[in-house]
Design a protein around this motif. Structure first.
Motif, short mmCIF file in Angstrom:
data_model
loop_
_atom_site.label_atom_id
_atom_site.label_comp_id
_atom_site.label_asym_id
_atom_site.label_seq_id
_atom_site.Cartn_x
_atom_site.Cartn_y
_atom_site.Cartn_z
N THR A 50 38.12 -34.52 -54.85
CA THR A 50 36.32 -34.67 -53.67
C THR A 50 36.28 -33.52 -52.34
OG1 THR A 50 35.97 -36.49 -55.44
CG2 THR A 50 34.13 -35.49 -53.66
N SER A 51 37.40 -34.35 -51.97
CA SER A 51 37.30 -33.96 -50.53
C SER A 51 37.18 -32.39 -50.78
CB SER A 51 38.22 -34.33 -49.50
OG SER A 51 38.04 -35.72 -49.30
N PHE A 52 38.91 -31.71 -50.61
CA PHE A 52 38.79 -30.19 -51.46
C PHE A 52 36.84 -29.65 -51.75
CE2 PHE A 52 40.44 -26.77 -53.59
CZ PHE A 52 41.43 -26.18 -52.04
N GLN A 53 37.22 -30.02 -52.80
CA GLN A 53 35.66 -29.26 -53.58
C GLN A 53 34.96 -28.66 -52.69
OE1 GLN A 53 35.81 -31.02 -57.81
NE2 GLN A 53 37.77 -30.06 -58.43
N MET A 54 34.40 -30.29 -51.99
CA MET A 54 33.55 -30.21 -51.07
C MET A 54 33.35 -29.36 -50.41
SD MET A 54 31.24 -33.47 -51.63
CE MET A 54 30.68 -33.92 -49.94
N GLU A 108 40.49 -22.54 -42.61
CA GLU A 108 40.90 -23.73 -41.84
C GLU A 108 40.00 -24.84 -40.28
OE1 GLU A 108 42.81 -20.73 -37.95
OE2 GLU A 108 40.78 -21.30 -37.09
N ARG A 109 38.44 -24.37 -41.09
CA ARG A 109 37.84 -25.06 -40.18
C ARG A 109 37.28 -26.01 -41.37
NH1 ARG A 109 35.79 -23.85 -35.13
NH2 ARG A 109 36.66 -21.96 -34.31
N GLU A 110 37.56 -25.51 -43.02
CA GLU A 110 37.06 -25.89 -43.95
C GLU A 110 38.17 -27.24 -44.24
OE1 GLU A 110 34.71 -22.19 -46.85
OE2 GLU A 110 37.17 -22.64 -47.00
N LEU A 111 39.28 -26.55 -43.44
CA LEU A 111 40.05 -28.14 -43.77
C LEU A 111 40.09 -29.13 -42.90
CD1 LEU A 111 42.96 -28.93 -44.63
CD2 LEU A 111 44.24 -27.70 -43.33
N GLN A 112 39.09 -28.27 -41.24
CA GLN A 112 39.25 -29.38 -40.94
C GLN A 112 38.14 -30.37 -41.06
OE1 GLN A 112 37.47 -28.05 -37.22
NE2 GLN A 112 38.30 -29.17 -35.66
N GLN A 113 37.06 -29.55 -41.12
CA GLN A 113 35.39 -30.91 -42.08
C GLN A 113 36.89 -31.58 -43.26
OE1 GLN A 113 32.99 -28.31 -43.68
NE2 GLN A 113 31.94 -29.37 -44.51
N ALA A 114 36.75 -30.78 -44.30
CA ALA A 114 37.80 -31.50 -45.10
C ALA A 114 38.58 -33.51 -45.05
CB ALA A 114 38.41 -30.94 -46.58
N LEU A 115 39.08 -33.06 -43.95
CA LEU A 115 39.94 -34.21 -43.84
C LEU A 115 39.43 -35.51 -42.54
CD1 LEU A 115 43.78 -32.52 -42.61
CD2 LEU A 115 43.04 -33.16 -44.36
N SER A 116 38.07 -34.67 -42.44
CA SER A 116 37.58 -35.39 -41.31
C SER A 116 37.10 -36.85 -42.54
CB SER A 116 36.92 -34.86 -40.50
OG SER A 116 35.24 -33.66 -41.46
N SER A 117 37.23 -36.50 -43.35
CA SER A 117 36.45 -36.81 -44.59
C SER A 117 37.04 -38.24 -44.90
CB SER A 117 35.53 -36.76 -45.68
OG SER A 117 36.62 -35.81 -46.47
N PHE A 137 39.95 -38.73 -42.54
CA PHE A 137 41.18 -39.45 -41.77
C PHE A 137 40.42 -39.38 -40.71
CE2 PHE A 137 43.85 -38.01 -44.50
CZ PHE A 137 44.97 -39.47 -45.18
N HIS A 138 40.37 -38.52 -39.47
CA HIS A 138 40.44 -37.98 -38.34
C HIS A 138 39.61 -36.81 -38.03
CE1 HIS A 138 41.73 -38.91 -34.38
NE2 HIS A 138 41.41 -37.30 -33.96
N ARG A 139 38.42 -35.88 -37.62
CA ARG A 139 38.21 -34.90 -37.16
C ARG A 139 39.37 -34.64 -36.02
NH1 ARG A 139 34.11 -30.79 -38.08
NH2 ARG A 139 34.24 -29.65 -35.64
N PHE A 140 40.47 -33.55 -36.54
CA PHE A 140 41.71 -33.12 -35.76
C PHE A 140 40.75 -31.93 -35.39
CE2 PHE A 140 43.96 -35.11 -39.69
CZ PHE A 140 44.64 -35.67 -38.61
N ASN A 141 41.62 -31.01 -33.88
CA ASN A 141 41.31 -30.48 -33.40
C ASN A 141 41.37 -28.83 -34.19
OD1 ASN A 141 43.60 -29.43 -32.04
ND2 ASN A 141 44.06 -31.65 -30.99
N LEU A 142 41.50 -28.03 -33.81
CA LEU A 142 41.68 -26.93 -34.55
C LEU A 142 43.81 -26.55 -34.50
CD1 LEU A 142 38.87 -23.83 -34.53
CD2 LEU A 142 40.38 -25.40 -36.55
N ALA A 161 49.55 -32.67 -50.78
CA ALA A 161 50.63 -32.52 -50.15
C ALA A 161 50.26 -33.25 -48.43
CB ALA A 161 51.18 -31.47 -49.98
N LEU A 162 49.54 -32.62 -48.07
CA LEU A 162 48.88 -32.23 -47.06
C LEU A 162 48.58 -34.10 -46.04
CD1 LEU A 162 47.52 -29.63 -44.39
CD2 LEU A 162 47.45 -32.03 -44.09
N TRP A 163 47.37 -34.62 -47.62
CA TRP A 163 46.56 -35.27 -47.74
C TRP A 163 47.80 -37.20 -47.39
CZ3 TRP A 163 40.95 -35.58 -47.44
CH2 TRP A 163 40.59 -37.39 -47.65
N SER A 164 48.20 -36.53 -48.71
CA SER A 164 49.67 -37.57 -48.33
C SER A 164 50.68 -37.75 -47.26
CB SER A 164 50.75 -37.24 -49.66
OG SER A 164 51.70 -38.06 -49.96
N CYS A 165 51.13 -36.96 -46.99
CA CYS A 165 51.64 -36.72 -45.63
C CYS A 165 50.80 -37.39 -44.51
CB CYS A 165 51.92 -35.26 -45.07
SG CYS A 165 52.77 -34.92 -43.98
#
Lengths: 235, 235
Positions: B68-72, B83-92, B94-99, B125-129
């Motif tokens: 869901t986080s990816f597809q959103m 990269e900006r979409e990845l930043q947004q997806a991961l923030s749901s 984990f954390h709003r990672f810096n670029l 893989a990244l999410w799991s890591c």
């Protein structure tokens, strides 16, 4: 070792138009080299650090515009400037470098006793080094585009004595793409960053490759200590 | 070699509470290690890449919230995010990672055929890591400050099998200071970046130190190729 490799001596002692030939044959040193590479550190300077007024002094022979650029941003007259002041000071003579390049420059030119501030000695060395990189940039930007393309970068590094394999350059340049897949072109800012990284890492490696065989045996600690200074900086 | 070092196997095959003991004694592997380190790449996954609909598919067993986080963020349904979409997806999750961290993650987890975009496989893989790094962060943030201090970082790295010398950690942490000279504390974002750098460089080095002696002989090309992926990313 590193600072005299490639026949390089400090700026104040050599004539750029007639550098010494390298005193050895080497895996790294290219045969067409006729320019000593810019030094990545200020360690070759030797002079009194503090003037009679207590304000840290510039090395003898520092051009007035360099002194003025420093003093303009050192508003509290502390004798040291921080990263944003350095960015501002350098923009008067060169380019408004991005903070990442500024931090790499600060790290490479840092005073071990004041690692997070730049004093007159470090500033003069840095300015001189950037002047050399600008000369190289202008010499190899053959089409006067204001950008260095991958072939020009390879030639520029080759010209200062670094025969960097194409695969290594490609890996480095992949960091500077805009995502479109187009050929990467480097502005002066990124050119300086690339040049400092290639020169810095290669010089570190050469220190360990004392017989210039093209390979070196490194301990894990030495490897990590060599590499980490070139990594990402703080936010 | 690297991916199985330290008894590590892909996430889907091991039980975090009962990992294998490392099958060797080593210079790097610490004796108290009881957690396999997170893998820095997606190369251990193996599954069909494209679903029958043509949209790249997730590995079997990927949790729904990851999908869901990816597809959103993949609004154009291309199957890849930038990269900006990845930043947004991961923030749901984990954390709003810096670029900068995002770019390092992208570089380490990249699909060689699509190096500037992240697909479902890389994302899973990244999410799991990151989930593993978060578990480590929480375990070693003993005072529940939400920050990891230098000693906690050393213990955390030691706990996953990396006995990093104090001088090396100090050099790395000097990149994260705020200039005040105060002790550096790492938020999760910077902890992940530090962890990825230490783990990534150490694993690369170990690949060349096949007898686990603590030193390795590297060619210049191999050295540069090992190191450059961890350097600063494009703007």
């Amino acid at each position: 070792m590193s600072s005299s490799y490639g026949g390089y001596r400090p700026q104040s002692q050599y004539a750029p138009s007639a550098p010494q030939q390298p005193p050895y044959s080497s895996y790294y040193q290219t045969s067409t080299s006729n320019v000593p590479p810019p030094s990545n550190s200020s360690s070759n300077y030797s002079y009194s650090n503090v003037s009679s007024s207590g304000y840290p002094s510039f090395p003898p022979g520092t051009p007035q515009d360099v002194i003025t650029s420093f003093q303009m941003v050192d508003r509290d007259r502390s004798g040291f400037i921080d990263e944003r002041e350095l960015q501002q000071a350098l923009s008067s003579g060169f380019h408004r470098f991005n903070l990442r390049t500024i931090r790499l420059l600060m790290f490479l030119f840092k005073n071990p006793h004041q690692p997070l501030a730049v004093g007159p000695k470090e500033f003069a060395a840095l300015w001189s080094c950037l002047g050399q990189w600008r000369g190289i940039f202008e010499r190899y930007d053959k089409d006067r585009s204001g950008k260095i393309d991958p072939l020009e970068l390879r030639d520029a590094l080759y010209g200062i004595g670094y025969a960097v394999p194409g695969s290594v350059l490609q890996l480095l340049l992949s960091k500077y793409g805009d995502g479109s897949g187009r050929r990467v072109e480097l502005c002066f800012d990124n050119f300086v960053e690339c040049g400092m990284i290639i020169k810095g890492l290669t010089d570190k490696f050469k220190e360990k490759d004392t017989r210039y065989t093209g390979s070196a045996t490194l301990s894990y600690d030495a490897f990590m200590t060599m590499v980490l200074p070139f990594l990402v900086s703080y936010d």
